[in-house]
Write a protein that holds these residues in place. Structure first.
Motif, PDB file in Angstrom:
ATOM      1  N   CYS A   7       0.833  -1.210   0.000  1.00 52.61           N
ATOM      2  CA  CYS A   7       0.000   0.000   0.000  1.00 52.61           C
ATOM      3  C   CYS A   7       0.867   1.259   0.000  1.00 52.61           C
ATOM      4  O   CYS A   7       0.545   2.240  -0.664  1.00 52.61           O
ATOM      5  CB  CYS A   7      -0.930   0.008   1.215  1.00 52.61           C
ATOM      6  N   LEU A   8       1.976   1.221   0.748  1.00 53.30           N
ATOM      7  CA  LEU A   8       2.869   2.376   0.798  1.00 53.30           C
ATOM      8  C   LEU A   8       3.423   2.706  -0.575  1.00 53.30           C
ATOM      9  O   LEU A   8       3.705   3.856  -0.880  1.00 53.30           O
ATOM     10  CB  LEU A   8       4.039   2.090   1.758  1.00 53.30           C
ATOM     11  N   ARG A   9       3.614   1.676  -1.410  1.00 58.88           N
ATOM     12  CA  ARG A   9       4.121   1.917  -2.762  1.00 58.88           C
ATOM     13  C   ARG A   9       2.988   2.156  -3.754  1.00 58.88           C
ATOM     14  O   ARG A   9       3.217   2.217  -4.959  1.00 58.88           O
ATOM     15  CB  ARG A   9       4.942   0.707  -3.233  1.00 58.88           C
ATOM     16  N   GLY A  10       1.774   2.243  -3.229  1.00 54.11           N
ATOM     17  CA  GLY A  10       0.628   2.481  -4.103  1.00 54.11           C
ATOM     18  C   GLY A  10       0.165   1.244  -4.851  1.00 54.11           C
ATOM     19  O   GLY A  10      -0.641   1.332  -5.765  1.00 54.11           O
ATOM     20  N   PRO A  34      -8.786 -12.533   8.272  1.00 54.53           N
ATOM     21  CA  PRO A  34      -8.369 -11.127   8.410  1.00 54.53           C
ATOM     22  C   PRO A  34      -8.985 -10.509   9.667  1.00 54.53           C
ATOM     23  O   PRO A  34     -10.095 -10.877  10.049  1.00 54.53           O
ATOM     24  CB  PRO A  34      -8.907 -10.457   7.157  1.00 54.53           C
ATOM     25  N   ASP A  35      -8.267  -9.631  10.309  1.00 58.64           N
ATOM     26  CA  ASP A  35      -8.815  -8.912  11.457  1.00 58.64           C
ATOM     27  C   ASP A  35      -9.033  -7.450  11.071  1.00 58.64           C
ATOM     28  O   ASP A  35      -8.868  -7.080   9.902  1.00 58.64           O
ATOM     29  CB  ASP A  35      -7.912  -9.067  12.701  1.00 58.64           C
ATOM     30  N   ILE A  36      -9.367  -6.626  12.051  1.00 57.23           N
ATOM     31  CA  ILE A  36      -9.709  -5.249  11.735  1.00 57.23           C
ATOM     32  C   ILE A  36      -8.487  -4.479  11.213  1.00 57.23           C
ATOM     33  O   ILE A  36      -8.609  -3.573  10.389  1.00 57.23           O
ATOM     34  CB  ILE A  36     -10.400  -4.560  12.937  1.00 57.23           C
ATOM     35  N   PHE A  37      -7.303  -4.900  11.628  1.00 56.05           N
ATOM     36  CA  PHE A  37      -6.074  -4.289  11.105  1.00 56.05           C
ATOM     37  C   PHE A  37      -5.953  -4.546   9.603  1.00 56.05           C
ATOM     38  O   PHE A  37      -5.683  -3.628   8.831  1.00 56.05           O
ATOM     39  CB  PHE A  37      -4.839  -4.886  11.796  1.00 56.05           C
ATOM     40  N   SER A  38      -6.116  -5.815   9.205  1.00 56.61           N
ATOM     41  CA  SER A  38      -5.972  -6.147   7.785  1.00 56.61           C
ATOM     42  C   SER A  38      -6.919  -5.294   6.946  1.00 56.61           C
ATOM     43  O   SER A  38      -6.537  -4.762   5.910  1.00 56.61           O
ATOM     44  CB  SER A  38      -6.284  -7.614   7.531  1.00 56.61           C
ATOM     45  N   TYR A  39      -8.162  -5.180   7.417  1.00 61.37           N
ATOM     46  CA  TYR A  39      -9.137  -4.377   6.674  1.00 61.37           C
ATOM     47  C   TYR A  39      -8.744  -2.902   6.658  1.00 61.37           C
ATOM     48  O   TYR A  39      -8.828  -2.241   5.630  1.00 61.37           O
ATOM     49  CB  TYR A  39     -10.536  -4.547   7.283  1.00 61.37           C
ATOM     50  N   ASN A  51      -7.075   1.789   3.797  1.00 65.29           N
ATOM     51  CA  ASN A  51      -6.117   2.887   3.651  1.00 65.29           C
ATOM     52  C   ASN A  51      -5.462   2.855   2.269  1.00 65.29           C
ATOM     53  O   ASN A  51      -5.318   3.884   1.613  1.00 65.29           O
ATOM     54  CB  ASN A  51      -5.061   2.785   4.758  1.00 65.29           C
ATOM     55  N   GLY A  52      -5.100   1.664   1.818  1.00 65.01           N
ATOM     56  CA  GLY A  52      -4.482   1.521   0.501  1.00 65.01           C
ATOM     57  C   GLY A  52      -5.405   2.012  -0.605  1.00 65.01           C
ATOM     58  O   GLY A  52      -4.974   2.764  -1.489  1.00 65.01           O
ATOM     59  N   TYR A  53      -6.663   1.614  -0.549  1.00 67.18           N
ATOM     60  CA  TYR A  53      -7.616   2.045  -1.571  1.00 67.18           C
ATOM     61  C   TYR A  53      -7.857   3.554  -1.493  1.00 67.18           C
ATOM     62  O   TYR A  53      -7.959   4.225  -2.515  1.00 67.18           O
ATOM     63  CB  TYR A  53      -8.935   1.276  -1.439  1.00 67.18           C
ATOM     64  N   CYS A  54      -7.943   4.083  -0.277  1.00 67.82           N
ATOM     65  CA  CYS A  54      -8.170   5.528  -0.134  1.00 67.82           C
ATOM     66  C   CYS A  54      -7.013   6.322  -0.732  1.00 67.82           C
ATOM     67  O   CYS A  54      -7.227   7.325  -1.398  1.00 67.82           O
ATOM     68  CB  CYS A  54      -8.360   5.896   1.332  1.00 67.82           C
ATOM     69  N   LYS A  55      -5.788   5.845  -0.495  1.00 67.44           N
ATOM     70  CA  LYS A  55      -4.608   6.536  -1.030  1.00 67.44           C
ATOM     71  C   LYS A  55      -4.647   6.599  -2.543  1.00 67.44           C
ATOM     72  O   LYS A  55      -4.154   7.538  -3.162  1.00 67.44           O
ATOM     73  CB  LYS A  55      -3.328   5.805  -0.581  1.00 67.44           C
ATOM     74  N   LYS A  56      -5.205   5.548  -3.164  1.00 69.38           N
ATOM     75  CA  LYS A  56      -5.319   5.503  -4.627  1.00 69.38           C
ATOM     76  C   LYS A  56      -6.617   6.140  -5.111  1.00 69.38           C
ATOM     77  O   LYS A  56      -6.965   6.036  -6.273  1.00 69.38           O
ATOM     78  CB  LYS A  56      -5.257   4.041  -5.107  1.00 69.38           C
ATOM     79  N   LYS A  57      -7.323   6.755  -4.177  1.00 72.29           N
ATOM     80  CA  LYS A  57      -8.613   7.400  -4.461  1.00 72.29           C
ATOM     81  C   LYS A  57      -9.668   6.428  -4.989  1.00 72.29           C
ATOM     82  O   LYS A  57     -10.603   6.829  -5.683  1.00 72.29           O
ATOM     83  CB  LYS A  57      -8.428   8.574  -5.437  1.00 72.29           C
ATOM     84  N   ARG A  87      -4.024  -6.514  -1.985  1.00 74.24           N
ATOM     85  CA  ARG A  87      -5.266  -7.293  -2.032  1.00 74.24           C
ATOM     86  C   ARG A  87      -4.959  -8.773  -2.271  1.00 74.24           C
ATOM     87  O   ARG A  87      -5.574  -9.654  -1.687  1.00 74.24           O
ATOM     88  CB  ARG A  87      -6.160  -6.730  -3.149  1.00 74.24           C
ATOM     89  N   ARG A  88      -3.970  -9.024  -3.155  1.00 72.85           N
ATOM     90  CA  ARG A  88      -3.604 -10.418  -3.444  1.00 72.85           C
ATOM     91  C   ARG A  88      -3.051 -11.094  -2.187  1.00 72.85           C
ATOM     92  O   ARG A  88      -3.377 -12.242  -1.891  1.00 72.85           O
ATOM     93  CB  ARG A  88      -2.575 -10.472  -4.580  1.00 72.85           C
ATOM     94  N   VAL A  89      -2.220 -10.362  -1.429  1.00 73.04           N
ATOM     95  CA  VAL A  89      -1.677 -10.920  -0.180  1.00 73.04           C
ATOM     96  C   VAL A  89      -2.816 -11.215   0.797  1.00 73.04           C
ATOM     97  O   VAL A  89      -2.845 -12.254   1.455  1.00 73.04           O
ATOM     98  CB  VAL A  89      -0.660  -9.937   0.451  1.00 73.04           C
ATOM     99  N   PHE A  90      -3.761 -10.305   0.837  1.00 72.63           N
ATOM    100  CA  PHE A  90      -4.963 -10.460   1.683  1.00 72.63           C
ATOM    101  C   PHE A  90      -5.678 -11.774   1.329  1.00 72.63           C
ATOM    102  O   PHE A  90      -6.022 -12.567   2.203  1.00 72.63           O
ATOM    103  CB  PHE A  90      -5.868  -9.252   1.419  1.00 72.63           C
TER     104      PHE A  90
END
Length: 484
Positions: free
Chosen positions: A326-329, A348-353, A358-364, A335-338
């Motif tokens: 996610c940091l690298r956009g 997945p827990d609440i952290f994973s989500y 956050n990753g999706y938001c960064k990419k708008k 998502r694949r790792v997820f």
DNA sequence: ATCGACGTAT
């Protein structure tokens, strides 16, 4: 500000692959020999859920003679561990009503129960029972209370209680009580006070043990003061207290976060020479360090290596790598790792989500983020304040103000408490899109629910007004209901 | 019975 660090020289991968061989089978710690209590009741085996606990309790109170107090004690303790705090209170009240005798161990468990609920006030209100029933206080009870005070950020109260106990000689503080105080202080940024307590202990009767040293070392590492941390490491070695895996993990984490990979290598070699082998936490720390430098491929390499060595990645390993992508956009890779994680039967827990959102938001890509937010409750998880803050920030970023309003309303109805960050995110969002009347309404509502301006919102507001004095008229006078 | 090391948002 980007969170990706500039890489220092680092040939950590070949190093990690070459420098040690794990013992063939990991040594299991002692199995559960403890906790065998009472006559034919094995509480741990019998109680798997709340119903089991209540049924067992009802059976117990009808037995003649009554089961021994340790059985009641273990039952309550088991329930506290299962986080059934309210049930513990009602069973305790039931015991009082039925005149079942209690002892200091039962009381300290109920006190701990209140502390876990963040109701240290209720915990203190049990002290009269000690006095009335002539049950002695013990170190454990007071240690629990001190931990409860720290948990609610009542640092001064915790220190006052500790000092009084020592001064009035109410109980002799042991290593654990001192460790609890030092841990509470250090986690709230009082490294200096933590260090002075260490120095006091060194001169007193209760000598610091490995736990104490680990708390101090971790405090310095979190302060990014690795020189001080390493000099404590040397001190403990000199005093004949060998560092353990926790000590090394703290230090390695501190060094990774500073990008000091050469020193990381030195410590890894050192610990292996002492027959202390990296565990899943050690690998997670290394993987996180690499990810934060943008080297997710290297991080994945370390993950393959740990599997080879028989150390299984856990949910945190996957979270760290997801965040790295996610940091690298590269949210699609995250998502694949997820998905891979789910394939490996790690839920997945609440952290994973939150990381993915956050990753999706960064990419708008807020639609995908919103979809994930919906998925959280379907999976029986609860979004946290952080989750909502992240998505609110993302929605305001792309100007989806209507959605942001709905999400904020959902947050209030679902339950996680808005934090200072939530408030500044919303105010900032309205301001940036010139929604001054909404901003005004929001501020009034915020005050109605008992929030006033704080360090974060105040700083933001001062800047806003400085740049744009006309906004001043839009800012309501607020009278927080929590203040007088 | 009580204590310690790793992951998310501003």
């Amino acid at each position: 500000m980007t969170r990706i660090l500039v890489s220092k020289s680092n040939a950590i991968i070949p190093f990690i692959s070459s420098f040690y061989i794990l013992p063939s089978s990991s040594i299991r710690p002692y199995s559960s020999l403890k906790g065998k209590v009472g006559v034919r009741i094995n509480v741990e085996n019998e109680v798997k859920c709340l119903d089991d606990a209540v049924n067992l309790f009802n059976r117990m109170v009808r037995m003649k003679p009554l089961p021994s107090l340790p059985v009641f004690c273990t039952l309550l303790k088991t329930m506290v561990n299962m986080k059934h705090y309210y049930a513990v209170i009602s069973l305790f009240r039931e015991m009082r009503k039925l005149d079942i005798p209690i002892n200091e161990f039962i009381l300290s468990n109920v006190i701990n129960n209140y502390c876990m609920m963040h109701r240290v006030d209720c915990a203190f209100s049990l002290l009269p029972i000690h006095l009335k029933s002539g049950i002695p206080f013990n170190v454990v009870t007071f240690t629990t209370l001190i931990r409860g005070l720290f948990a609610e950020n009542k640092v001064t109260d915790a220190v006052v209680l500790f000092k009084n106990l020592v001064r009035e000689k109410i109980c002799e503080p042991n290593e654990i009580m001192c460790g609890t105080v030092m841990n509470g202080l250090s986690k709230r940024g009082h490294t200096e006070k933590t260090l002075s307590l260490l120095r006091l202990m060194e001169q007193g009767n209760t000598k610091p043990n490995i736990y104490i040293y680990n708390v101090v070392i971790d405090a310095f590492c979190k302060d990014r003061n690795l020189d001080a941390a390493i000099s404590i490491l040397n001190e403990m070695k000199q005093k004949g207290i060998p560092p353990d895996i926790v000590t090394y993990n703290s230090l390695i984490d501190g060094l990774c976060k500073l990008g000091q990979w050469e020193k990381v290598k030195t410590l890894l070699s050192e610990m292996v020479n002492l027959n202390i082998y990296p565990n899943v936490l050690t690998f997670n720390i290394l993987i996180d360090g690499l990810c934060k430098e943008g080297k997710v491929e290297d991080a994945e390499e370390v993950m393959r290596h740990m599997i080879e060595k028989g150390v299984e990645p856990n949910i945190i390993t996957y979270s760290v790598i997801m965040d790295g992508y996610c940091l690298r956009g590269q949210v699609d890779r995250a998502r694949r790792v997820f998905d891979i994680m789910i394939d490996k039967c790690i839920e997945p827990d609440i952290f994973s989500y939150s990381i993915l959102i956050n990753g999706y938001c960064k990419k708008k890509e807020v639609a995908k983020a919103m979809q994930l937010l919906g998925e959280i409750s379907q999976k029986g998880l609860k979004p946290e304040t952080v989750t909502y803050n992240t998505i609110l920030h993302g929605l305001f970023e792309v100007g989806r103000i209507g959605d942001a309003k709905r999400v904020y309303a959902e947050m209030l109805s679902v339950g996680p408490k808005p934090s200072i960050y939530t408030h500044s995110t919303v105010i900032d969002g309205y301001f940036r899109w010139s929604k001054f009347s909404e901003m005004r309404t929001f501020m009034v509502e915020m005050a109605d629910r008992g929030f006033s301006f704080d360090a974060s919102t105040a700083g933001f507001l001062v800047n806003v007004v400085r740049e744009n004095p006309s906004v001043l008229d839009m800012i309501p006078e607020l009278h927080s209901k929590n203040k007088y």
